[in-house]
Design a protein around this motif. Structure first.
Motif, PDB file in Angstrom:
ATOM      1  N   ARG A 168       4.547 -72.976 -34.429  1.00  0.00           N
ATOM      2  CA  ARG A 168       4.484 -73.735 -35.685  1.00  0.00           C
ATOM      3  C   ARG A 168       5.780 -74.515 -35.906  1.00  0.00           C
ATOM      4  NH1 ARG A 168       2.147 -68.880 -37.327  1.00  0.00           N
ATOM      5  NH2 ARG A 168       3.967 -68.215 -38.524  1.00  0.00           N
ATOM      6  N   GLY A 188       1.706 -76.842 -38.947  1.00  0.00           N
ATOM      7  CA  GLY A 188       1.072 -75.995 -37.933  1.00  0.00           C
ATOM      8  C   GLY A 188       0.215 -74.908 -38.548  1.00  0.00           C
ATOM      9  N   SER A 227      -2.661 -72.378 -39.612  1.00  0.00           N
ATOM     10  CA  SER A 227      -3.725 -71.715 -38.858  1.00  0.00           C
ATOM     11  C   SER A 227      -4.994 -71.685 -39.698  1.00  0.00           C
ATOM     12  CB  SER A 227      -3.309 -70.285 -38.513  1.00  0.00           C
ATOM     13  OG  SER A 227      -3.169 -69.523 -39.701  1.00  0.00           O
ATOM     14  N   ASN A 262       6.339 -78.543 -36.365  1.00  0.00           N
ATOM     15  CA  ASN A 262       6.827 -79.051 -37.648  1.00  0.00           C
ATOM     16  C   ASN A 262       8.232 -79.633 -37.595  1.00  0.00           C
ATOM     17  OD1 ASN A 262       8.500 -77.783 -40.330  1.00  0.00           O
ATOM     18  ND2 ASN A 262       6.890 -79.277 -40.689  1.00  0.00           N
TER      19      ASN A 262
END
Length: 871
Positions: free
Chosen positions: A784, A710, A712, A788
């Motif tokens: 996230r 995840g 960014s 994941n």
């Protein structure tokens, strides 16, 4: 002697406790830090004040005159954090269980209730203590009305006390004048607008001279400074409104009855049950022994004498299940017939109504008792313990099929805890809180009782959450596999390790000299403060970040400087090497046993994702990024007549992502065995496959693996040293290339928000409470995790299945080879030289067929005379 009443401003103290006490949750996921902090403050006050009367006031969330005025001037107050809001009904339930009077009245705010009740009680001859975090209440102080303002810092409570004279001394105005000061200066936390341009000092001076805002307005042209005069004229109506907002009522019609506020014994049975449910273990000592003792202790007894003990075991053999505990006696002197480890007694529970503890003695020493327990483990239908792996050394007859580890089961249901013991299971599954002062023999009984009684609720909950198969077919067999790996250990060449440490030490000395020469002076390289001065003052380097203690010399700061400043590159190398030396070269030596092997621990109840972790020492964290770090693997060698076979899954998480997302392009690429990173680079950077550069491939690799976590645009920009805009474009092009992945990840987040957890292909759940946090950073972290956890958790499940099957197959074939290490996606086998080909065959078969995915699972294999060569 005047009687006393304590009045507590409920919402104010709850709010203060919420922000002063670190977040706590009970086993049901309920936030409890505000309630816990509130109770600590209340108990501290009650211990000090010893009042005859006690009342807690709360706001009622209904329109009041003052609320309407707030809306007219500044809108509504900032909404309450969800984690705090859910604790309001809880504290009310607790207070009611403690028989403490609660007053809340529609149309009145809590401070209006405090003002009215406090003055009513003063007129009736009582001393009053108001407990509030709101300094507005200082206006209520008199000679007999005290305001006490608690401050909670790191769980500790400090209290400021104010009578009328104290307010005058601290603020320079009387309690009633305090209202006018606030009317002028305003209060953003209370949405009181005040008069623009008039701060606390100016407001205080004006009221000290003119006593009220009305009198000040009559002399408005005389006010100093001129700006205050001008603004009071312009905002006079607002000042009047602010005074009304700041004034606490003393004459409200209330339903308060002094007799109802009489303070008795708050430590009731109902309150005790609530404290147990909320898991406030530290507060249970306040309850009487009779109230807090668990009834179950009446079923505990000690049994001695060979005949009596044999009778107990005969009865236990007929039971459906048994709970067992091995107990270590505390102290430096071991009982004469105890195990060398300190185990001096065994506890056994085979019926809800009977738990026995059996001390080791002349008639029944440890070996005899352990042998009887081992026989029992083979015969009963369910053999349950709390932490079975740690006791398997004494239980050679224990079987996978009927063994039950309540710690493992409890972990599956709540994997967010970093540590579990039988007391946690007793509390969460049985509602039992065990006093820390309990005797060792009684604790042993509690552990055995918990092992026995928790089986049913744990089985029920695993069935409800769909994790029964995961527990039976993966986690419980893994207990035995990990035990065997721990027993096997891994051989370390002590002399080679020492030589490696010396090599590191020599290089560290060289680096020190080089750094001092470049700095022009000697200093403590390990001191961030001294290092900061050298880099950012003496050498005037950019990117300086000033902190309270000096300049930041964190890795992210130094990484930016290293390419342009050789001294910084050397400092980073120095840090890496000193960590290598202390943690590995020197640290590993302390774990080498008499047999020349390290017998580390493998833990299956620590990580939230289901990954196995390694401790004592952590062999999963051997450095691999720098060559000097990798070289330490050379000291790990197989025993004579063996070689290492290392098998590593190839891109397992990306392959799981392809399967779970159903993305056709990614699936097809894996089926065709194409270079995924090169293909991704070709698509993302819009260049032909054969023209992709090594740099483009490396960047695409970072995107591929980053997406799984995840990542960014900011995180990717940091990893690749590119702008955030470029990183965002990479990610955008990636999702255009693999649209199925974007859909899948978005769905993962949506599902986790709806259900409260993420789930793997094998049904493992990972709760994601962060998604409901009022904090943006926490919510982002939760997103996230939601992306994941299904991928990483599924990878963890697959490697566990492979471990079990590989170990089973080698035993089935009666091979000398054995599995000795697991590092995330990697398995290390100490293989007999004549069995290498068969070991490779088993590894390939079991690892590549541990799960049926829409893309092939591949395992890369290497052999070597040490771990470095095999890797």
């Amino acid at each position: 002697m005047r009687e006393k009443i304590v009045l507590i401003d409920g919402h104010s103290i709850l709010n203060r406790a919420f922000y002063g006490v670190p977040d706590l949750t009970n086993s049901e996921g309920l936030h409890t830090n505000a309630v816990y902090g509130f109770l600590n403050i209340m108990f501290k006050i009650l211990d000090e004040e010893k009042p005859e009367y006690l009342t807690v006031t709360f706001d009622v969330h209904a329109p009041t005159f003052r609320h309407e005025m707030y809306q007219e001037y500044k809108g509504t107050r900032k909404p309450m954090a969800e984690e705090l809001r859910q604790q309001v009904p809880v504290i009310k339930e607790v207070l009611k269980a403690m028989n403490i009077e609660i007053i809340e009245q529609a149309g009145l705010e809590a401070d209006d209730l405090l003002g009215t009740i406090s003055h009513q009680c003063e007129k009736e001859g009582l001393d009053v203590s108001i407990i509030s975090g709101d300094r507005d209440t200082l206006q209520l102080t008199t000679e007999h009305i005290k305001v006490r303002i608690p401050k909670t810092k790191q769980g500790k409570t400090e209290i400021e006390d104010y009578l009328a004279a104290d307010v005058k001394e601290r603020y320079g105005v009387t309690p009633t004048e305090f209202i006018d000061v606030k009317a002028l200066m305003g209060d953003t936390s209370d949405n009181i607008p005040g008069v623009p341009g008039i701060g606390e000092k100016t407001a205080t001076k004006i009221i000290q001279e003119y006593k009220t805002i009305e009198n000040a307005y009559e002399h408005v042209d005389e006010l100093k400074p001129p700006r205050a005069s001008k603004n009071l004229k312009e905002f006079w109506e607002q000042a009047q409104m602010s005074k009304t907002l700041a004034t606490i009522r003393l004459d409200a019609e209330t339903e308060f009855d002094l007799n109802g506020a009489r303070h008795g014994n708050p430590y009731t049975k109902e309150a005790h049950e609530l404290f147990q449910k909320l898991q406030f273990k530290n507060l249970l000592g306040r309850f009487d022994v009779e109230t807090s003792a668990n009834d179950v202790e009446a079923t505990f007894c000690e049994v001695t004498g060979k005949a009596a003990i044999e009778k107990i075991f005969k009865e236990a053999e007929k039971a459906e299940k048994v709970g067992v505990a091995f107990s270590k006696d505390k102290g430096n002197v071991l009982p004469l017939f105890a195990h060398p480890s300190g185990i001096g007694r065994i506890a056994l529970c085979y019926t809800e109504k009977k738990t026995v503890t059996i001390p080791c003695d002349m008639e029944m020493d440890f070996e005899t008792l352990a042998g009887m327990i081992s026989g029992l483990a083979e015969k009963v239908k369910v053999f349950s313990m709390c932490g079975l792996k740690e006791s398997l050394n004494y239980l050679p007859q224990a079987k996978r099929e009927n063994s039950f580890d309540v710690i493992v089961a409890a972990y599956l249901l709540n994997p967010l805890k970093s540590d579990y013991d039988y007391e946690d299971v007793a509390r969460e599954q049985l509602g039992l809180l065990i006093d820390e002062k309990t005797e060792e023999s009684t604790k042993a009984c509690y552990e055995a009782y918990t092992a026995y009684m928790a089986v049913e609720p744990l089985n029920r909950k695993m069935e409800e959450t769909g994790m029964t198969k995961l527990f039976r077919e993966i986690e419980m067999p893994l207990v035995f596999t990990l035990y065997e790996m721990e027993q096997a250990g891994i051989h370390v060449e002590g002399e080679a390790l020492k030589a490696y440490g010396d090599q590191l030490g020599n290089r560290i000395v060289e680096l020190e000299k080089e750094i001092y020469d470049m700095a022009g002076e000697t200093f403590n390289i390990n001191s961030p403060k001294q290092l900061g001065v050298i880099l950012f003052e003496k050498l005037e380097m950019p990117h300086a970040k000033k902190t309270k203690t000096g300049y930041s010399t964190a890795a992210d700061v130094l990484d930016k400087l290293a390419p342009e400043y050789p001294i910084v590159a050397k400092i980073l190398e120095y840090r890496q090497l000193t960590k290598l030396k202390s943690t590995y070269a020197d640290g590993l030596a302390t774990f080498i046993g008499p047999d020349g092997r390290i017998h580390g621990k493998f833990n299956q109840t620590i990580t939230a994702t289901g990954r196995i972790s390694s401790t004592e020492p952590n062999l999963q964290n051997i450095p691999v990024r720098m060559e000097l770090g990798r070289l330490i693997r050379k000291v790990f060698v197989p025993k004579e007549g063996c070689v290492f076979v290392d098998a590593d899954y190839s891109q397992i998480e990306l392959r799981i992502l392809a399967h779970c997302s159903g993305d056709e392009q990614l699936i097809q690429a894996y089926r065709e065995a194409r270079d995924i990173h090169r293909m991704t680079a070709s698509q993302v950077f819009h260049v032909p496959f054969d023209e992709v550069t090594d740099l483009q491939r490396r960047n695409a690799k970072a995107v591929n693996f980053g997406i799984v976590y995840g990542i960014s645009s900011f995180g990717l920009s940091q990893d690749l040293s590119i702008t955030r805009k470029e990183a965002a474009r990479y990610i955008e092009h990636y999702f255009e290339t693999y649209p199925g992945i974007k859909t899948f990840l978005d769905q993962c987040v949506a599902d986790a928000k709806e259900k409260g957890y993420a789930v793997t292909l094998f049904g493992r759940r990972r709760p994601v409470p962060e998604l409901k946090s009022s904090n943006f950073m926490q919510r982002s972290f939760g997103e996230r995790v939601a992306m994941n956890a299904p991928i990483q958790g599924t990878a963890a499940d697959i490697i566990k299945i492979a471990m079990i099957r590989v170990s089973d197959e080698m035993k089935k074939q009666n091979m000398k080879s054995r599995m000795i290490l697991q590092v995330h996606d990697e398995l290390l086998i100490e293989a007999a030289e004549e069995e290498v080909d068969e070991v490779k065959k088993i590894l390939k078969e079991e690892m590549e067929h541990a799960a049926s995915l829409s893309v092939p699972l591949l395992a890369d294999m290497h052999t070597g005379k040490n771990w470095y060569e095999a890797k």
